[in-house]
Design an enzyme around this catalytic site. Structure first.
Site, PDB file in Angstrom:
ATOM      1  CG  ASN A  20      -6.303   7.908 -10.182  1.00  0.00           C
ATOM      2  OD1 ASN A  20      -5.768   9.047 -10.859  1.00  0.00           O
ATOM      3  ND2 ASN A  20      -5.990   7.635  -8.866  1.00  0.00           N
ATOM      4  CG  ASP A  68       6.232   4.228  -4.827  1.00  0.00           C
ATOM      5  OD1 ASP A  68       5.406   3.726  -5.765  1.00  0.00           O
ATOM      6  OD2 ASP A  68       5.763   4.249  -3.737  1.00  0.00           O
ATOM      7  CG  ASN A 124       2.116   3.483  -9.472  1.00  0.00           C
ATOM      8  OD1 ASN A 124       1.190   3.260  -9.130  1.00  0.00           O
ATOM      9  ND2 ASN A 124       2.876   3.708  -8.287  1.00  0.00           N
ATOM     10  CB  ILE A 140       5.255  -5.059  -4.223  1.00  0.00           C
ATOM     11  CG1 ILE A 140       4.911  -3.677  -3.493  1.00  0.00           C
ATOM     12  CG2 ILE A 140       6.553  -4.918  -5.008  1.00  0.00           C
ATOM     13  CD1 ILE A 140       6.109  -3.558  -2.201  1.00  0.00           C
ATOM     14  CG  LEU A 141       3.227  -5.671 -10.397  1.00  0.00           C
ATOM     15  CD1 LEU A 141       2.904  -4.730 -11.409  1.00  0.00           C
ATOM     16  CD2 LEU A 141       2.038  -6.692 -10.701  1.00  0.00           C
ATOM     17  CG  HIS A 196       3.679   7.352  -5.026  1.00  0.00           C
ATOM     18  ND1 HIS A 196       3.291   6.502  -4.288  1.00  0.00           N
ATOM     19  CD2 HIS A 196       3.993   8.378  -4.305  1.00  0.00           C
ATOM     20  CE1 HIS A 196       3.709   6.678  -2.874  1.00  0.00           C
ATOM     21  NE2 HIS A 196       4.236   7.914  -2.984  1.00  0.00           N
ATOM     22  CD  GLU A 225      -3.626  10.509  -7.088  1.00  0.00           C
ATOM     23  OE1 GLU A 225      -3.770   9.377  -7.590  1.00  0.00           O
ATOM     24  OE2 GLU A 225      -3.576  10.687  -6.052  1.00  0.00           O
ATOM     25  N   GLY A 276     -10.914   2.963  -7.123  1.00  0.00           N
ATOM     26  CA  GLY A 276     -10.865   2.846  -8.495  1.00  0.00           C
ATOM     27  C   GLY A 276     -11.122   4.415  -9.155  1.00  0.00           C
ATOM     28  NE  ARG A 313       5.544 -11.185  -5.933  1.00  0.00           N
ATOM     29  CZ  ARG A 313       6.434 -10.390  -5.737  1.00  0.00           C
ATOM     30  NH1 ARG A 313       6.046  -9.078  -5.306  1.00  0.00           N
ATOM     31  NH2 ARG A 313       7.685 -10.952  -5.398  1.00  0.00           N
TER      32      ARG A 313
HETATM   33  C1  GRF Z   1      -4.505   7.344  -5.031  1.00  0.00           C
HETATM   34  O1  GRF Z   1      -4.094   8.478  -4.444  1.00  0.00           O
HETATM   35  C2  GRF Z   1      -3.317   6.788  -5.859  1.00  0.00           C
HETATM   36  O2  GRF Z   1      -2.265   7.725  -6.227  1.00  0.00           O
HETATM   37  C3  GRF Z   1      -2.617   5.849  -4.913  1.00  0.00           C
HETATM   38  O3  GRF Z   1      -4.042   5.312  -4.245  1.00  0.00           O
HETATM   39  C4  GRF Z   1      -4.943   6.426  -4.516  1.00  0.00           C
HETATM   40  C5  GRF Z   1      -5.934   5.349  -5.353  1.00  0.00           C
HETATM   41  O4  GRF Z   1      -7.344   6.055  -5.437  1.00  0.00           O
HETATM   42  N1  GRF Z   1      -1.583   4.956  -5.193  1.00  0.00           N
HETATM   43  P1  GRF Z   1      -8.257   5.646  -6.353  1.00  0.00           P
HETATM   44  O5  GRF Z   1      -8.319   4.227  -5.949  1.00  0.00           O
HETATM   45  O6  GRF Z   1      -7.643   5.652  -7.775  1.00  0.00           O
HETATM   46  O7  GRF Z   1      -9.541   6.517  -6.240  1.00  0.00           O
END
Ligand code: GRF
Length: 202
Positions: A30, A158, A120, A105-106, A122, A187, A28, A78
């Site tokens: 991000n 993606d 998203n 995957i949604l 990636h 990111e 988490g 789901r």
């Molecule tokens: C990130 O590298 C994101 O791009 C990928 O999974 C990782 C998640 O990291 N989809 P965090 O949970 O946000 O630390």
């Protein structure tokens, strides 16, 4: 096109910040970064809700600390879970979903309901290295560069419209772990930047 639709929607509702839900599965970082970003005065988002498919996700502790509403759905069924999630999102008037390390995957149907309103991040330079284990594959292929991408989510994995990308140089000494750390740092800069770019009127 999708950006305009969202901007129009914001204008018509007459609110300043987009009510945002963040979907996570693990660490988490991000999500934490987006919560921090949402508190900045000119941020275009307010984080209203967090969803995790994993009750042990580290990010949950941070969500609780910040008194943000959250729910766990394990996605084992789901379709059922998505129905309940859509209800919650509707009730909370969520306008934008940010996937942040969300490993499920949604469904096509779910994405259709939030068309153009799911983002998203990636950890590769899409369209290269879609899917899982990106850093391992990038290193095995002796790539000189990798990076990260913020994109709109469509029904193909993606593959939606790219909002922003950041390139990262790979050194000879890099391994999947060091590369992942380097990219994660980027990111955390890229996701807020992409949101600002999409909702530039703010
Ligand atoms: C990130 O590298 C994101 O791009 C990928 O999974 C990782 C998640 O990291 N989809 P965090 O949970 O946000 O630390």
């Amino acid at each position: 096109m999708e950006k305009n639709k969202l901007n129009l929607m914001v204008k018509s509702i007459g609110i300043k910040k987009l009510k945002t839900a963040i979907f996570i599965s693990g660490n988490g970082s991000n999500m934490k970064n987006l919560i921090r970003f949402s508190k900045i005065k000119n941020s275009p988002i307010v984080v209203d809700f967090v969803l995790s498919n994993n009750k042990k996700a580290n990010g949950i502790t941070h969500v609780k600390k910040n008194k943000i509403n959250f729910k766990i759905f394990d996605f084992k069924q789901r379709d059922n879970d998505e129905k309940k999630i859509l209800d919650i999102l509707k009730k909370r008037k969520i306008q934008l979903i940010c996937l942040a390390g969300f490993m499920k995957i949604l469904s096509r149907n779910f994405i259709k309901k939030f068309k153009g309103k799911i983002l998203n991040i990636h950890p590769s330079l899409l369209p290269k290295y879609k899917g899982l284990n990106t850093h391992e594959r990038v290193i095995l292929n002796n790539e000189k560069f990798s990076g990260c991408t913020v994109h709109i989510v469509n029904a193909r994995l993606d593959s939606g419209k790219i909002i922003l990308q950041k390139q990262v140089r790979i050194n000879k000494k890099d391994n999947p772990e060091t590369l992942s750390k380097k990219i994660l740092k980027q990111e955390h800069i890229l996701y807020p930047k992409a949101l600002k770019k999409m909702f530039s009127k703010f």
